[in-house]
Design a protein around this motif. Structure first.
Motif, mmCIF file in Angstrom:
data_model
loop_
_atom_site.group_PDB
_atom_site.id
_atom_site.type_symbol
_atom_site.label_atom_id
_atom_site.label_comp_id
_atom_site.label_asym_id
_atom_site.label_seq_id
_atom_site.Cartn_x
_atom_site.Cartn_y
_atom_site.Cartn_z
ATOM 1 N N ASP A 43 51.168 41.131 22.067
ATOM 2 C CA ASP A 43 51.689 42.250 21.279
ATOM 3 C C ASP A 43 50.632 43.337 21.125
ATOM 4 N N VAL A 44 51.101 44.494 20.677
ATOM 5 C CA VAL A 44 50.190 45.593 20.374
ATOM 6 C C VAL A 44 49.211 45.135 19.286
ATOM 7 N N GLY A 45 47.937 45.415 19.495
ATOM 8 C CA GLY A 45 46.905 44.984 18.558
ATOM 9 C C GLY A 45 46.183 43.726 18.986
ATOM 10 N N ASP A 46 46.755 42.983 19.940
ATOM 11 C CA ASP A 46 46.083 41.797 20.471
ATOM 12 C C ASP A 46 44.939 42.217 21.395
ATOM 13 N N TYR A 47 44.124 41.229 21.765
ATOM 14 C CA TYR A 47 42.977 41.460 22.634
ATOM 15 C C TYR A 47 43.142 40.655 23.919
ATOM 16 N N ILE A 48 42.655 41.230 25.042
ATOM 17 C CA ILE A 48 42.776 40.540 26.323
ATOM 18 C C ILE A 48 41.514 40.726 27.160
ATOM 19 N N SER A 49 41.286 39.774 28.061
ATOM 20 C CA SER A 49 40.296 39.904 29.130
ATOM 21 C C SER A 49 40.982 39.494 30.420
ATOM 22 N N PHE A 50 40.404 39.890 31.553
ATOM 23 C CA PHE A 50 40.956 39.527 32.855
ATOM 24 C C PHE A 50 40.213 38.331 33.438
ATOM 25 N N LEU A 51 40.947 37.492 34.145
ATOM 26 C CA LEU A 51 40.378 36.332 34.819
ATOM 27 C C LEU A 51 40.680 36.418 36.307
ATOM 28 N N TYR A 52 39.615 36.384 37.116
ATOM 29 C CA TYR A 52 39.787 36.355 38.566
ATOM 30 C C TYR A 52 38.562 35.686 39.180
ATOM 31 N N GLY A 53 38.783 34.757 40.104
ATOM 32 C CA GLY A 53 37.685 34.104 40.785
ATOM 33 C C GLY A 53 36.753 33.359 39.856
ATOM 34 N N ALA A 54 37.315 32.698 38.853
ATOM 35 C CA ALA A 54 36.535 31.926 37.877
ATOM 36 C C ALA A 54 35.538 32.786 37.112
ATOM 37 N N ARG A 55 35.845 34.090 37.001
ATOM 38 C CA ARG A 55 35.013 34.992 36.221
ATOM 39 C C ARG A 55 35.897 35.771 35.246
ATOM 40 N N ILE A 56 35.365 36.017 34.073
ATOM 41 C CA ILE A 56 36.099 36.721 33.025
ATOM 42 C C ILE A 56 35.517 38.119 32.888
ATOM 43 N N ARG A 57 36.417 39.119 32.896
ATOM 44 C CA ARG A 57 35.989 40.518 32.914
ATOM 45 C C ARG A 57 36.469 41.267 31.685
ATOM 46 N N ASN A 58 35.532 41.858 30.976
ATOM 47 C CA ASN A 58 35.781 42.897 29.978
ATOM 48 C C ASN A 58 36.646 42.432 28.802
ATOM 49 N N LEU A 59 36.624 43.230 27.762
ATOM 50 C CA LEU A 59 37.444 42.996 26.569
ATOM 51 C C LEU A 59 38.210 44.275 26.270
ATOM 52 N N TYR A 60 39.523 44.119 26.043
ATOM 53 C CA TYR A 60 40.402 45.254 25.775
ATOM 54 C C TYR A 60 41.258 44.979 24.544
ATOM 55 N N ARG A 61 41.688 46.063 23.915
ATOM 56 C CA ARG A 61 42.714 45.981 22.875
ATOM 57 C C ARG A 61 44.020 46.541 23.439
ATOM 58 N N ARG A 101 34.657 46.362 25.535
ATOM 59 C CA ARG A 101 33.359 45.907 26.024
ATOM 60 C C ARG A 101 33.425 45.667 27.530
ATOM 61 N N LEU A 102 32.314 45.906 28.204
ATOM 62 C CA LEU A 102 32.220 45.711 29.642
ATOM 63 C C LEU A 102 31.326 44.515 29.930
ATOM 64 N N PHE A 103 31.845 43.541 30.664
ATOM 65 C CA PHE A 103 31.043 42.394 31.091
ATOM 66 C C PHE A 103 31.724 41.717 32.263
ATOM 67 N N ASP A 104 30.976 40.877 32.946
ATOM 68 C CA ASP A 104 31.480 40.108 34.087
ATOM 69 C C ASP A 104 30.785 38.751 34.015
ATOM 70 N N GLU A 105 31.452 37.763 33.421
ATOM 71 C CA GLU A 105 30.825 36.485 33.091
ATOM 72 C C GLU A 105 31.502 35.324 33.809
ATOM 73 N N SER A 106 30.697 34.378 34.276
ATOM 74 C CA SER A 106 31.238 33.157 34.854
ATOM 75 C C SER A 106 31.935 32.335 33.770
ATOM 76 N N MET A 107 33.056 31.743 34.132
ATOM 77 C CA MET A 107 33.772 30.902 33.185
ATOM 78 C C MET A 107 33.080 29.553 32.987
#
Length: 233
Positions: A43-61, A101-107
């Motif tokens: 829903d609107v107001g929730d937070y998400i990050s992207f997952l691809y290739g066993a790496r987690i990218r960024n934080l968004y609202r 936030r900007l990041f690219d972290e291994s899961m």
């Protein structure tokens, strides 16, 4: 520090689609039951990050949700066709995102254990999204650096629609979506969040609703739990 809304990990199918998600600050989901479930669940107001290739990218609202009719030709993603089934899908369900936030972290690190366990036990990347707990959200809120980048604005002229849940008749996603277990799960989760404070007071328990979080689809070694209450932290 984000502390009140839900946090989700969005599984992205390929690198090209991930790059477009980041470029335009948008997440898209297919005209399928899973795509509709994701659109209803986040829903609107929730937070998400992207997952691809066993790496987690960024934080968004999530700042907005949009659903389009006839999305076959709408940018930024091309339709995808699965080899096994031969079925093609487009991306009518969309979340508009604000970069935080900007990041690219291994899961593969202890702080992502909650996500890793669910990913492995729930069938890997076939799921469109995974709900993480507040501890994971607090952790990713410290990663990388604050985003000062502005995403590119994507001009879309497609006709919008409001998805309708139906109990009979023909399904035509995204406009008409048959009621199913996953949609029921979303509705129960939201209702639990609404009535939890009243329940705790009536049971004379020394807790407040804000002490808990309502999570969905937890994978355990002995099976799955559709919904459960968990103390934060």
């Amino acid at each position: 520090m984000p502390n009140s809304q839900n946090y989700y990990i969005i599984s992205v199918s390929n690198k090209e689609n991930l790059e477009k998600c980041i470029q335009y600050g948008i997440a898209g989901f297919t005209n399928s039951s899973n795509g509709a479930w994701t659109f209803f669940d986040i829903d609107v107001g929730d937070y998400i990050s992207f997952l691809y290739g066993a790496r987690i990218r960024n934080l968004y609202r999530v700042v907005d949700k949009v659903c389009y009719k006839n999305a076959e030709t709408l940018p930024p993603w091309s339709k995808i066709t699965f080899t096994e089934s031969g079925k093609s899908y487009n991306f009518p369900f969309r979340l508009i995102l604000e970069p935080l936030r900007l990041f690219d972290e291994s899961m593969v690190r202890p702080e992502f254990t909650y996500i890793a366990e669910n990913l492995l036990l729930r069938g890997g990347y076939r799921k469109t999204h995974f709900q993480a707990d507040k501890m994971t959200l607090m952790f990713v809120s410290t990663l990388g650096q604050i985003s000062n980048e502005r995403v590119e604005k994507l001009e879309i002229e497609g006709a919008k629609c409001i998805p309708k849940i139906i109990f009979s008749g023909d399904e035509n996603i995204p406009e008409r979506i048959k009621f199913n277990e996953l949609i029921l799960q979303v509705l129960i989760k939201r209702k639990l969040s609404e009535v939890l404070e009243t329940f705790l007071q009536r049971q004379n328990l020394q807790y407040r609703a804000t002490d808990f979080e309502v999570l969905s689809e937890k994978a355990l070694s002995k099976g799955f739990v559709d919904l459960f209450l968990k103390l934060k932290g």
